[in-house]
Design an enzyme around this catalytic site. Sequence first.
Site, PDB file in Angstrom:
ATOM      1  N   ILE A 291      17.457  -4.905 -11.830  1.00 60.64           N
ATOM      2  CA  ILE A 291      16.477  -4.400 -12.815  1.00 60.64           C
ATOM      3  C   ILE A 291      17.205  -3.671 -13.946  1.00 60.64           C
ATOM      4  CG2 ILE A 291      14.390  -3.010 -13.130  1.00 60.64           C
ATOM      5  CD1 ILE A 291      13.895  -3.353 -10.072  1.00 60.64           C
TER       6      ILE A 291
ATOM      7  N   SER B 165       8.585   2.868  -5.958  1.00 59.49           N
ATOM      8  CA  SER B 165       8.172   1.558  -5.462  1.00 59.49           C
ATOM      9  C   SER B 165       6.746   1.623  -4.930  1.00 59.49           C
ATOM     10  CB  SER B 165       9.119   1.168  -4.319  1.00 59.49           C
ATOM     11  OG  SER B 165       8.595   0.102  -3.577  1.00 59.49           O
TER      12      SER B 165
ATOM     13  N   TYR C  59      13.806   3.688   3.849  1.00 57.60           N
ATOM     14  CA  TYR C  59      13.896   3.389   2.412  1.00 57.60           C
ATOM     15  C   TYR C  59      12.681   3.973   1.677  1.00 57.60           C
ATOM     16  CZ  TYR C  59      13.173   0.806  -1.916  1.00 57.60           C
ATOM     17  OH  TYR C  59      12.910   0.481  -3.243  1.00 57.60           O
TER      18      TYR C  59
ATOM     19  N   LYS D  29      12.127   7.170  -1.284  1.00 60.92           N
ATOM     20  CA  LYS D  29      11.371   7.119  -2.553  1.00 60.92           C
ATOM     21  C   LYS D  29      10.342   8.251  -2.591  1.00 60.92           C
ATOM     22  CE  LYS D  29      13.466   3.652  -4.349  1.00 60.92           C
ATOM     23  NZ  LYS D  29      14.411   3.904  -5.437  1.00 60.92           N
TER      24      LYS D  29
ATOM     25  N   PHE E 207       5.892  -2.904  -8.492  1.00 60.78           N
ATOM     26  CA  PHE E 207       5.371  -3.801  -7.465  1.00 60.78           C
ATOM     27  C   PHE E 207       6.499  -4.796  -7.119  1.00 60.78           C
ATOM     28  CE2 PHE E 207       1.193  -2.382  -6.205  1.00 60.78           C
ATOM     29  CZ  PHE E 207       1.195  -1.211  -6.927  1.00 60.78           C
TER      30      PHE E 207
ATOM     31  N   LEU F 164      11.074 -12.700  -0.968  1.00 61.67           N
ATOM     32  CA  LEU F 164      10.536 -14.058  -1.045  1.00 61.67           C
ATOM     33  C   LEU F 164      11.166 -14.906  -2.151  1.00 61.67           C
ATOM     34  CD1 LEU F 164       8.415 -16.080  -0.007  1.00 61.67           C
ATOM     35  CD2 LEU F 164       6.863 -15.181  -1.742  1.00 61.67           C
TER      36      LEU F 164
ATOM     37  N   GLY G 187       5.968  -4.746   9.964  1.00 58.91           N
ATOM     38  CA  GLY G 187       5.888  -3.819   8.831  1.00 58.91           C
ATOM     39  C   GLY G 187       5.217  -4.402   7.598  1.00 58.91           C
TER      40      GLY G 187
HETATM   41  P1  NAD Z   1      20.133  -3.350  -7.266  1.00 60.32           P
HETATM   42  O1  NAD Z   1      20.738  -3.121  -5.946  1.00 60.32           O
HETATM   43  O2  NAD Z   1      20.326  -4.662  -7.927  1.00 60.32           O
HETATM   44  O3  NAD Z   1      20.615  -2.197  -8.291  1.00 60.32           O
HETATM   45  C1  NAD Z   1      20.903  -0.898  -7.873  1.00 60.32           C
HETATM   46  C2  NAD Z   1      22.255  -0.532  -8.473  1.00 60.32           C
HETATM   47  O4  NAD Z   1      22.595   0.799  -8.069  1.00 60.32           O
HETATM   48  C3  NAD Z   1      23.387  -1.441  -8.009  1.00 60.32           C
HETATM   49  O5  NAD Z   1      24.097  -1.918  -9.136  1.00 60.32           O
HETATM   50  C4  NAD Z   1      24.264  -0.553  -7.134  1.00 60.32           C
HETATM   51  O6  NAD Z   1      25.614  -0.904  -7.216  1.00 60.32           O
HETATM   52  C5  NAD Z   1      23.961   0.830  -7.710  1.00 60.32           C
HETATM   53  N1  NAD Z   1      24.130   1.936  -6.765  1.00 60.32           N
HETATM   54  C6  NAD Z   1      23.620   2.052  -5.523  1.00 60.32           C
HETATM   55  N2  NAD Z   1      24.001   3.221  -4.972  1.00 60.32           N
HETATM   56  C7  NAD Z   1      24.756   3.860  -5.901  1.00 60.32           C
HETATM   57  C8  NAD Z   1      25.440   5.100  -5.918  1.00 60.32           C
HETATM   58  N3  NAD Z   1      25.462   5.907  -4.859  1.00 60.32           N
HETATM   59  N4  NAD Z   1      26.108   5.457  -7.036  1.00 60.32           N
HETATM   60  C9  NAD Z   1      26.132   4.620  -8.117  1.00 60.32           C
HETATM   61  N5  NAD Z   1      25.511   3.432  -8.141  1.00 60.32           N
HETATM   62  C10 NAD Z   1      24.836   3.051  -7.041  1.00 60.32           C
HETATM   63  O7  NAD Z   1      18.571  -3.012  -7.138  1.00 60.32           O
HETATM   64  P2  NAD Z   1      17.389  -3.254  -8.159  1.00 60.32           P
HETATM   65  O8  NAD Z   1      16.513  -4.302  -7.600  1.00 60.32           O
HETATM   66  O9  NAD Z   1      17.889  -3.383  -9.533  1.00 60.32           O
HETATM   67  O10 NAD Z   1      16.620  -1.866  -7.982  1.00 60.32           O
HETATM   68  C11 NAD Z   1      16.824  -0.769  -8.849  1.00 60.32           C
HETATM   69  C12 NAD Z   1      16.001   0.413  -8.356  1.00 60.32           C
HETATM   70  O11 NAD Z   1      14.623   0.030  -8.303  1.00 60.32           O
HETATM   71  C13 NAD Z   1      16.371   0.882  -6.950  1.00 60.32           C
HETATM   72  O12 NAD Z   1      16.277   2.291  -6.923  1.00 60.32           O
HETATM   73  C14 NAD Z   1      15.300   0.263  -6.087  1.00 60.32           C
HETATM   74  O13 NAD Z   1      15.052   1.015  -4.919  1.00 60.32           O
HETATM   75  C15 NAD Z   1      14.093   0.297  -7.014  1.00 60.32           C
HETATM   76  N6  NAD Z   1      13.093  -0.727  -6.684  1.00 60.32           N
HETATM   77  C16 NAD Z   1      13.473  -2.034  -6.587  1.00 60.32           C
HETATM   78  C17 NAD Z   1      12.547  -2.999  -6.253  1.00 60.32           C
HETATM   79  C18 NAD Z   1      12.942  -4.456  -6.117  1.00 60.32           C
HETATM   80  O14 NAD Z   1      12.229  -5.200  -5.500  1.00 60.32           O
HETATM   81  N7  NAD Z   1      14.032  -4.899  -6.694  1.00 60.32           N
HETATM   82  C19 NAD Z   1      11.212  -2.630  -6.024  1.00 60.32           C
HETATM   83  C20 NAD Z   1      10.854  -1.291  -6.127  1.00 60.32           C
HETATM   84  C21 NAD Z   1      11.814  -0.336  -6.466  1.00 60.32           C
HETATM   85  C1  UD1 Z   2       9.541  -5.701   0.022  1.00 64.69           C
HETATM   86  C2  UD1 Z   2       9.807  -4.398   0.722  1.00 64.69           C
HETATM   87  C3  UD1 Z   2       9.245  -3.252  -0.112  1.00 64.69           C
HETATM   88  C4  UD1 Z   2       9.791  -3.317  -1.531  1.00 64.69           C
HETATM   89  C5  UD1 Z   2       9.420  -4.685  -2.098  1.00 64.69           C
HETATM   90  C6  UD1 Z   2       9.868  -4.906  -3.503  1.00 64.69           C
HETATM   91  C7  UD1 Z   2       9.820  -5.035   3.102  1.00 64.69           C
HETATM   92  C8  UD1 Z   2       9.106  -4.932   4.407  1.00 64.69           C
HETATM   93  N1  UD1 Z   2       9.214  -4.435   2.053  1.00 64.69           N
HETATM   94  O1  UD1 Z   2       8.165  -5.860  -0.084  1.00 64.69           O
HETATM   95  O2  UD1 Z   2       9.582  -2.028   0.464  1.00 64.69           O
HETATM   96  O3  UD1 Z   2       9.235  -2.291  -2.309  1.00 64.69           O
HETATM   97  O4  UD1 Z   2      10.045  -5.690  -1.277  1.00 64.69           O
HETATM   98  O5  UD1 Z   2      11.205  -5.253  -3.520  1.00 64.69           O
HETATM   99  O6  UD1 Z   2      10.899  -5.595   2.996  1.00 64.69           O
HETATM  100  N2  UD1 Z   2       7.879 -13.540   2.822  1.00 64.69           N
HETATM  101  C9  UD1 Z   2       7.931 -14.696   3.560  1.00 64.69           C
HETATM  102  N3  UD1 Z   2       9.152 -15.234   3.839  1.00 64.69           N
HETATM  103  C10 UD1 Z   2      10.325 -14.661   3.418  1.00 64.69           C
HETATM  104  C11 UD1 Z   2      10.254 -13.474   2.654  1.00 64.69           C
HETATM  105  C12 UD1 Z   2       9.032 -12.934   2.390  1.00 64.69           C
HETATM  106  O7  UD1 Z   2       6.903 -15.241   3.959  1.00 64.69           O
HETATM  107  O8  UD1 Z   2      11.398 -15.190   3.717  1.00 64.69           O
HETATM  108  C13 UD1 Z   2       6.555 -12.978   2.481  1.00 64.69           C
HETATM  109  C14 UD1 Z   2       6.313 -11.567   3.016  1.00 64.69           C
HETATM  110  O9  UD1 Z   2       5.752 -11.624   4.293  1.00 64.69           O
HETATM  111  C15 UD1 Z   2       5.357 -11.007   1.955  1.00 64.69           C
HETATM  112  C16 UD1 Z   2       5.807 -11.716   0.667  1.00 64.69           C
HETATM  113  O10 UD1 Z   2       6.498 -12.872   1.084  1.00 64.69           O
HETATM  114  O11 UD1 Z   2       4.039 -11.403   2.236  1.00 64.69           O
HETATM  115  C17 UD1 Z   2       6.708 -10.867  -0.200  1.00 64.69           C
HETATM  116  O12 UD1 Z   2       7.807 -10.396   0.582  1.00 64.69           O
HETATM  117  P1  UD1 Z   2       9.044  -9.622  -0.062  1.00 64.69           P
HETATM  118  O13 UD1 Z   2       9.551 -10.353  -1.234  1.00 64.69           O
HETATM  119  O14 UD1 Z   2       9.994  -9.316   1.034  1.00 64.69           O
HETATM  120  O15 UD1 Z   2       8.396  -8.293  -0.629  1.00 64.69           O
HETATM  121  P2  UD1 Z   2       7.465  -7.205   0.141  1.00 64.69           P
HETATM  122  O16 UD1 Z   2       7.431  -7.444   1.589  1.00 64.69           O
HETATM  123  O17 UD1 Z   2       6.193  -7.137  -0.604  1.00 64.69           O
END
Ligand code: NAD
Ligand code: UD1
Length: 344
Positions: A12, A124, A148, A152, A177, A199, A296
């Site tokens: 992101i 999140s 995790y 948050k 989301f 997914l 979960g």
């Molecule tokens: P990502 O893992 O691609 O990016 C996180 C970055 O933080 C990485 O580049 C990693 O190297 C760096 N990092 C981790 N720990 C560190 C530390 N101790 N010091 C310095 N750098 C560190 O993840 P992302 O998908 O880009 O997510 C970014 C943020 O958004 C995270 O906080 C994540 O929890 C949150 N978030 C992500 C999702 C998702 O589905 N991707 C959903 C909800 C919230």
């Molecule tokens: C997951 C995380 C959540 C995080 C969110 C965004 C878990 C339990 N939750 O949510 O904390 O904030 O990602 O990054 O990991 N699915 C399949 N097959 C797969 C993978 C997923 O059927 O191989 C389904 C899951 O059951 C769900 C949907 O796809 O219904 C989305 O799954 P996923 O992408 O893992 O996201 P979340 O579970 O919503």
Amino acid sequence: MQILVTGGAGYIGSHTLISLHEAGYDFVVYDNLCNSSKESLKRVEKIINKSISFEQGDIRDKKSLQNLFKKYKIDSVIHFAGLKAVGESVEKPIEYYDNNINGTLTLLEVMKEYKCKKIVFSSSATVYGDPHTTPIKEDFPTFATNPYGRTKLFIEEILKDLYISDNEYKITILRYFNPVGAHESGTIGEDPNGIPNNLMPFISQTAVGKREYLNIFGGDYETADGTGVRDYIHVVDLAFGHVKALDYLNIQIKNKKPLIVNLGTGKGNSVLDVVKAFENASNKKVPYRIVERRAGDIAKCYADPSYAKEILNWEAKKTIKEMCEDSWNWQNNNPNGYIQGEKK
Ligand code: NAD
Ligand code: UD1
């Protein structure tokens, strides 16, 4: 004045750098590269045609953060850095609490020392636990079911307490989301380590032939087709949400309590909806089989995004079709992610 982007080399973060640049913000990236590589930053440099200030370091390393604040004039922070895999957090709770919570506390300490009082934090939708109804509004009860999610929630509470202690702080908590998709160039995107948990990367790796088939976790949920429903949001829309959050902090008058905003589309798509949309976008078959529910998981999770529209004048624009097309474009051009030619 610069924006510090912690975790800016990640999925992101890297997309947000482009949005920040387009909006005219100057930034410095701080990342320990534990879940990313410099290659993402190189590719962002190509897209924006500008070199990026990057310092490699850990948010738990106070000295390194102090040096960073000495070197740059940091006015505000977008704080992405953190570990994010739910399953791994159950196995390694200490690492997750240390990295995410201690890391954030150290960052906040150094921000305080340098009188930097503006922060946008990546939270999140996981903080809503299993919501009693959908769409989900920001004032719904919060609950975490794994370490995790608890990191948050705790960080959200820490930020609220910080504001109570000093109401000059300007804080925005963004609850994402399900971020998916990639930049339209197809040169940056999500690059999970090993077998993807989420997914969309699993589907795209199946379509590109790296995985044999997709396991669909549960076909007996109370949803239209029995599979889980989520609010998938294009990462480029999400990235722009950070620019709007920053704009808001910059114009926001003093003494406003932390802003908590959902970033979602408000639309729910089932797993089967996503599979179909992906097959159409890629012209590839995504073989699947329906298996047991994943522990979960919840049936439905999608946002009420109206507050983001009202307060930030932001709304997601991209469709599930565009999300799948861009995910496919990235996956197809980079079958092994950022590591060219090597099998992961
Ligand atoms: P990502 O893992 O691609 O990016 C996180 C970055 O933080 C990485 O580049 C990693 O190297 C760096 N990092 C981790 N720990 C560190 C530390 N101790 N010091 C310095 N750098 C560190 O993840 P992302 O998908 O880009 O997510 C970014 C943020 O958004 C995270 O906080 C994540 O929890 C949150 N978030 C992500 C999702 C998702 O589905 N991707 C959903 C909800 C919230
Ligand atoms: C997951 C995380 C959540 C995080 C969110 C965004 C878990 C339990 N939750 O949510 O904390 O904030 O990602 O990054 O990991 N699915 C399949 N097959 C797969 C993978 C997923 O059927 O191989 C389904 C899951 O059951 C769900 C949907 O796809 O219904 C989305 O799954 P996923 O992408 O893992 O996201 P979340 O579970 O919503």
